[in-house]
Design a protein around this motif. Structure first.
Motif, PDB file in Angstrom:
ATOM      1  N   ILE A  77       0.829  -1.147  -0.154  1.00 54.45           N
ATOM      2  CA  ILE A  77       0.068  -0.063   0.017  1.00 54.45           C
ATOM      3  C   ILE A  77       0.808   1.240   0.105  1.00 54.45           C
ATOM      4  O   ILE A  77       0.301   2.278   0.038  1.00 54.45           O
ATOM      5  N   GLY A  78       2.213   1.118  -0.153  1.00 57.17           N
ATOM      6  CA  GLY A  78       2.949   2.511  -0.041  1.00 57.17           C
ATOM      7  C   GLY A  78       3.030   2.987   1.373  1.00 57.17           C
ATOM      8  O   GLY A  78       2.566   2.361   2.200  1.00 57.17           O
ATOM      9  N   MET A  79       2.925   4.239   0.928  1.00 56.37           N
ATOM     10  CA  MET A  79       2.997   5.301   2.313  1.00 56.37           C
ATOM     11  C   MET A  79       1.658   5.720   2.452  1.00 56.37           C
ATOM     12  O   MET A  79       1.418   6.479   3.591  1.00 56.37           O
ATOM     13  N   GLY A  80       0.550   5.276   1.513  1.00 59.88           N
ATOM     14  CA  GLY A  80      -0.604   5.912   1.830  1.00 59.88           C
ATOM     15  C   GLY A  80      -1.708   5.267   2.896  1.00 59.88           C
ATOM     16  O   GLY A  80      -2.870   5.568   2.588  1.00 59.88           O
ATOM     17  N   GLY A  81      -1.124   4.341   3.454  1.00 63.90           N
ATOM     18  CA  GLY A  81      -2.126   3.476   4.578  1.00 63.90           C
ATOM     19  C   GLY A  81      -2.358   4.193   5.735  1.00 63.90           C
ATOM     20  O   GLY A  81      -1.822   5.598   5.729  1.00 63.90           O
ATOM     21  N   ILE A  82      -2.799   3.528   6.810  1.00 68.56           N
ATOM     22  CA  ILE A  82      -3.282   3.998   7.829  1.00 68.56           C
ATOM     23  C   ILE A  82      -2.227   3.633   9.051  1.00 68.56           C
ATOM     24  O   ILE A  82      -2.379   2.312   9.141  1.00 68.56           O
ATOM     25  N   LEU A  83      -1.642   4.348   9.680  1.00 67.29           N
ATOM     26  CA  LEU A  83      -0.814   3.832  10.989  1.00 67.29           C
ATOM     27  C   LEU A  83      -1.915   3.693  11.977  1.00 67.29           C
ATOM     28  O   LEU A  83      -2.123   4.852  12.550  1.00 67.29           O
ATOM     29  N   HIS A  84      -2.315   2.667  12.421  1.00 66.19           N
ATOM     30  CA  HIS A  84      -3.509   2.706  13.487  1.00 66.19           C
ATOM     31  C   HIS A  84      -3.016   2.371  14.840  1.00 66.19           C
ATOM     32  O   HIS A  84      -2.005   1.565  15.024  1.00 66.19           O
ATOM     33  N   HIS A  85      -3.483   3.230  16.015  1.00 63.33           N
ATOM     34  CA  HIS A  85      -3.106   3.082  17.103  1.00 63.33           C
ATOM     35  C   HIS A  85      -4.149   2.076  17.811  1.00 63.33           C
ATOM     36  O   HIS A  85      -5.419   2.056  17.580  1.00 63.33           O
ATOM     37  N   LYS A  86      -3.492   0.856  18.265  1.00 65.16           N
ATOM     38  CA  LYS A  86      -4.168   0.064  18.937  1.00 65.16           C
ATOM     39  C   LYS A  86      -4.916   0.262  20.214  1.00 65.16           C
ATOM     40  O   LYS A  86      -5.938  -0.225  20.551  1.00 65.16           O
TER      41      LYS A  86
END
Length: 106
Positions: free
Chosen positions: A37-46
């Protein structure tokens, strides 16, 4: 969309550096479906970020509390794997859209 209390954090140098390093560490792939997904994904906080913990780097910047996901998998985290109706689905931007006839959920 970030809550008002979190907007400053998401623009901070510490978050941007953490985000970039984490995403590179998982080779820019969704950690659930493994799609690139390259750099365009979501870094989700658990752990849900709140006004009370937004300034705690043990929660906000700790890699063990993060997961990199595509939009579809992020929707699944928050909304469940399937929509409530078979005639609709979530698109890549997370919007509810009409499902095309003859197309089944994968």
């Amino acid at each position: 969309m970030a809550q008002d209390f979190a907007k400053k954090f998401y623009g901070s140098a510490a978050w941007l550096k953490c985000r970039k390093a984490y995403i590179q560490s998982v080779f820019c792939r969704c950690e659930i479906c493994e799609e690139p997904i390259g750099m365009g994904g979501i870094l989700h906080h658990k752990i849900l970020l709140t006004a009370a913990n937004i300034h705690d780097p043990e929660i906000t910047l700790n890699w063990k509390h993060l997961i990199y996901v595509c939009q579809r998998c992020h929707n699944d985290i928050h909304l469940g794997a399937l929509p409530f109706r078979e005639d609709v689905r979530f698109d890549d931007a997370g919007r509810l859209v009409q499902r095309r006839k003859g197309v089944t959920q994968v």
